[in-house]
Write an enzyme that holds these catalytic residues in place. Structure first.
Site, PDB file in Angstrom:
ATOM      1  N   SER A   1       0.650  -0.994  -0.304  1.00 57.95           N
ATOM      2  CA  SER A   1       0.378   0.040  -0.184  1.00 57.95           C
ATOM      3  C   SER A   1       1.236   1.206   0.033  1.00 57.95           C
ATOM      4  CB  SER A   1      -0.736  -0.106   1.489  1.00 57.95           C
ATOM      5  OG  SER A   1      -2.195   0.891   1.310  1.00 57.95           O
TER       6      SER A   1
ATOM      7  N   ASP B   1      -9.184  -4.603  -6.418  1.00 60.92           N
ATOM      8  CA  ASP B   1      -8.598  -3.924  -4.538  1.00 60.92           C
ATOM      9  C   ASP B   1      -9.632  -2.435  -4.229  1.00 60.92           C
ATOM     10  OD1 ASP B   1      -7.433  -1.401  -2.784  1.00 60.92           O
ATOM     11  OD2 ASP B   1      -5.164  -2.435  -3.712  1.00 60.92           O
TER      12      ASP B   1
ATOM     13  N   HIS C   1      -8.081  -4.755  -1.169  1.00 58.67           N
ATOM     14  CA  HIS C   1      -6.603  -4.091  -0.203  1.00 58.67           C
ATOM     15  C   HIS C   1      -6.276  -5.167   0.848  1.00 58.67           C
ATOM     16  CE1 HIS C   1      -3.874  -1.048  -0.376  1.00 58.67           C
ATOM     17  NE2 HIS C   1      -4.339  -1.194   0.727  1.00 58.67           N
TER      18      HIS C   1
END
Length: 908
Positions: A238, A480, A518
């Site tokens: 991330s 995501d 995610h």
């Protein structure tokens, strides 16, 4: 000057100065440790093959190292600012503690835990806190861990490899020296953006803290072991993935290899997209907000449409791009009757706009971000991404009107965007982010670009890193819901274009994972990225197709191939759905699933071509046979036919037997193609519609289709074609009047008193299912009698809206097609898409529209919307001309007399 990697300091550090100076002077090279095992095969698999299962490379274990400076002696060590490659006021080790192997709760082996801080230049900026772990048994390797979110918490280096094997110990326990930092500010929340109001703190977050911490850590490692690491790696997810990429873009010599998982590389674009989503959700008192029930409805509908596109009903949308082609169909099925909110079983037009905003790329108007980035990727909400339900914690909030500032009760996407606007850009805590236009931020555009240069990791020039043997592994989940995988795809494609495919093949692997959000989603992969990286860097074993194991509780243990972009795992048709061996990594798109707009049964389309010929087109989807019948023409007898078979080319486009014409099926029953010209080897572009407006009533009433339109087309005589542009009003009685600007001969705001005019009326002809066009005196009033038969009109109905085609057959010297689109504002983004186009010169080509970016046949241009009149988009010198858009049909006319052109096509 930046601190060179692994260089030896020439002066003593302030702790035990004489002893330490002597030790540092004696430092030399030494043998390197091996380490780990590769999770990937040595030999790449062939296209379409399943995962390989080659043996792992040998493991070189760490060895016990006698420290040259004890752990305790590292406490209070001071690292001068001159030893750090970026401006600071130096660094200090606050504590250095020996952690015994048998200490209660310790599963990381015996190590020295070092904590310290790096002093900022600005007294008002927070320090950078860091932690370094020095194992007693060291494999002579170093791992830097990246952060997450807005950071603010210390990354202590004790973590396991993200998405690694569940039973594999943390790198520290395996003998790696590990470290991390807090990015230069301290907060209890990773969505707290207040730190960015300080310039140095923002720069540290943007990447400078990474370099500063690295340089400090190198001094401590060298002091403790009297030797430098032989290999150094960076692992990040991330924001940490952004950290990894930013590092090798800016300081390419410090690390041998990096893993960047779901990287927030287009950081500013992501935050701008967050704001765009918030504006769609909360506009008009929250009319566009979706509650959980509606959001789950969207997700179920997508799964029903797309789950089986990979051959397996496994709740994973793997064939994402074929699913994307079903967007229009899915949205149409979700629409409430009349477009108003009728409950949880459907979506209003405002809510559909929100879905499109989440799904579509955000294209910037009039400005770009760092490195020329012109857009932020959309989220794959219509291809399997989840923003509600048990597989994600990031949702669209619990209320239709957000707080200011936004809180956890509001959409997760908007919370971070709101913080970014307030502290990164405007630096005004009271600023209302819903008033900030991310596509065109006006007075804030320069500041956005400045922030982008500080925080984004989008520089595609990785040649310095790759040329020295650096290796990069990228991984992103296609579902995501926080960081768009499409931005990572954009970056990878730009990287390939910049450094070349050969360099990418030698030094980069990019894996995309269907169903992975995610760190959330219906498939969360487990694979050993660190071992894969080491095998590549240290053993020369390039990763190929690996096996990823699912770690989601309900489906734990199932496996899939880990496919390199743009491939995806397709079920072979037999064997367990849970075993990777029964899947192949493929890039093909099935047919006819790739074309949801193909009719289900033999279908008649009504339309015409650029020669003014009125046509019927019959298409049989079972055989892909087609027949074009000429209903009216100046060149051919009525009833003349052309027939052939379409050959699929993918993306709803088909080759034909019409002298190179490509047929394309658009949403709403639009057919674009061509028919062989009466003579020669060219073709005339055609457009036709499944549904047309018919008016056999007496008296005739045109109210449903009457409007003021812009018109664009081509007039063809004995010589070359010329472009046509103007305005036209179609009245309720069926009369019409064209107006062209008296000076330019082109577009103008419709004026019934215009001087350059044409007038006439249309009448229904049942035998041909079209309207005859009669031209009357330009100086007379509107009339529905008399006049001269000069052509015909077909009025397509697409989604209930009128798409008129005027087929001019006045004479051999004046014949052609005019396409009409309403003379009302055309917003940037409304026409976005990929189009199959055909020109009057007999060329089939592609066009793309993305906000203000236009590409036709490879020539690119920038667009100005509502120029020179509402509903017209003007292209600049890159492709000088204008286009009209109406219900998925695009028409382009050139403004260059040297290359007069007319193209018409359908969005597919």
């Amino acid at each position: 000057m930046p601190f060179p990697r692994f260089s030896r300091p020439t002066s003593a550090i302030q702790v035990v100065p004489l002893c330490l100076a002597l030790l540092l002077a004696a430092c030399g090279g030494g043998g390197g440790g091996g380490g780990g095992f590769a999770a990937f095969p040595v030999t790449p698999t062939s296209p379409g093959s399943g995962p390989s299962a080659e043996p792992d490379p040998p493991v070189t274990p760490p060895v016990t190292v006698t420290p040259k400076v004890s752990c305790a002696s590292l406490a209070n060590m001071d690292i001068p600012a001159g030893r750090i490659g970026l401006p600071t006021q130096g660094a200090t080790v606050a504590t250095a503690v020996d952690v015994a192997a048998n200490e209660p709760g310790n599963q990381l082996g015996a190590h020295c835990r070092v904590r310290g801080s790096i002093r900022s230049v600005d007294a008002n900026a927070p320090v950078i806190n860091f932690q370094l772990n020095l194992p007693q048994q060291w494999n002579q390797k170093l791992i830097h861990f990246g952060g997450g979110g807005f950071n603010g918490r210390l990354i202590d280096g004790t973590e396991t490899v993200r998405f690694g094997p569940p039973d594999k110990p943390a790198p520290l326990a395996l003998g790696y020296a590990t470290f991390g930092d807090d990015s230069g500010h301290q907060s209890s929340s990773i969505t707290d953006g207040r730190f960015a109001a300080n310039d140095e703190s923002l720069a540290n977050y943007g990447g400078q803290s990474l370099k500063k911490t690295h340089d400090v850590v190198m001094q401590i490692v060298l002091a403790h072991y009297a030797d430098a690491p032989k290999k150094a790696y960076f692992l990040g997810t991330s924001t940490g993935g952004r950290d990894a990429l930013a590092y090798i873009q800016r300081w390419p010599t410090d690390y041998d290899g990096v893993v960047a998982n779901e990287p927030a590389l287009n950081y500013s674009g992501t935050r701008l997209s967050n704001v765009a989503v918030g504006r769609a959700l909360y506009a008009n008192g929250g009319a566009g907000w979706l509650n959980v029930a509606k959001t789950l409805l969207v997700q179920r509908t997508v799964l029903q449409a797309c789950d089986r596109l990979d051959g397996a009903a496994d709740s994973i949308v793997s064939n994402v791009e074929s699913c994307r082609l079903l967007n229009a169909q899915i949205l149409a099925s979700l629409r409430c009757s009349g477009g108003t909110d009728n409950g949880d079983g459907c979506l209003s037009d405002a809510q559909l706009t929100t879905v499109r905003t989440i799904e579509s790329p955000l294209v910037f108007s009039g400005y770009t971000l760092a490195n020329g980035v012109g857009r932020a990727g959309g989220y794959n909400l219509l291809e399997g991404a989840l923003v509600a339900g048990p597989y994600t914690t990031r949702d669209l909030g619990t209320r239709p009107v957000p707080a200011n500032p936004a809180t956890s009760a509001d959409a997760n996407m908007y919370v971070t965007g709101d913080q970014w606007v307030k502290y990164f850009v405007t630096r005004s805590e009271a600023f209302d982010s819903l008033g900030f236009d991310p596509a065109a931020p006006g007075p804030w555009a320069a500041r956005v670009a400045e922030v982008s240069a500080i925080t984004d990791a989008t520089n595609p020039q990785l040649t310095p890193f790759l040329a020295r043997g650096g290796k990069l592994i990228l991984l992103h989940g296609l579902a995501d819901e926080v960081i768009s995988p499409n931005s990572t795809i954009d970056y990878f494609q730009q990287l390939t274009a910049t450094v070349g495919a050969d360099a990418v093949q030698r030094g980069v692997r990019f894996y995309t994972v269907p169903g992975m959000g995610h760190g959330t989603g219906v498939f969360i992969p487990s694979w050993d990225s660190l071992a894969a990286l080491e095998g590549w860097v240290e053993g020369g074993m390039a990763p190929a197709t690996g096996v990823a194991m699912d770690t989601v509780a309900g489906s734990f243990g199932r496996t899939r191939p880990l496919c390199r972009f743009p491939s995806w795992p397709k079920y072979r048709g037999s064997g367990s759905l849970d075993a990777a061996i029964n899947y192949s990594c493929v890039t093909e798109v099935g047919d006819p699933l790739a074309c949801p707009n193909l009719p289900a049964a033999a279908t008649r389309y009504k339309g015409g071509n650029s020669l003014g010929e009125e046509l019927d087109v019959l298409v049989d989807p079972s055989t892909l046979a087609y027949t074009v019948t000429v209903n009216a023409s100046l060149d051919r007898a009525a009833g003349t036919q052309r027939a052939g078979t379409l050959a699929a080319r993918g993306a709803c486009t088909y080759a034909s037997a019409e002298n190179g014409a490509v047929f394309s099926f658009g949403a709403g029953g639009v057919l674009q193609g061509g028919v062989a010209a009466p003579a020669g080897g060219s073709f005339a572009p055609l457009v036709a519609f499944q549904t047309t407006f018919e008016n056999a009533a007496t008296p005739t009433v045109f109210n449903p289709v009457a409007n003021i339109f812009n018109a664009a087309g081509a007039q063809q005589g004995a010589g070359a074609a010329s472009s046509y542009a103007g305005a036209v009003r179609l009245r309720n009685a069926g009369t019409f009047q064209y107006c062209r600007d008296a000076v330019t001969g082109g577009f103008m705001n419709y004026d019934p008193n215009c001087t350059q005019t044409e007038k006439g009326y249309v009448t229904w002809t049942a035998a041909r299912q079209a309207f005859d066009v009669y031209t009357t005196a330009p100086g007379g009033g509107a009339t529905t009698t008399g006049g001269t038969l000069s052509g015909s009109m077909v009025i397509g109905l697409v989604g209930g809206s009128a798409v008129p085609l005027h087929l001019v057959r006045e004479s051999a010297a004046n014949r052609g097609m005019r396409f009409m689109a309403p003379q009302q504002s055309l917003a940037a983004g409304a026409a976005d898409g990929l189009y199959a186009m055909a020109s009057v010169q007999g060329e089939s080509r592609e066009a793309t529209v993305a906000g203000t970016a236009f590409n036709l046949g490879g020539a690119t241009a920038s667009l100005s919307y509502d120029t020179p009149v509402p509903g017209v988009a003007q292209a600049d010198a890159g492709r000088p001309g204008f286009f009209l858009f109406n219900q998925g049909v695009l028409a382009y006319v050139s403004s260059s007399s040297a290359s007069a052109a007319f193209d018409i096509g359908a969005r597919h």
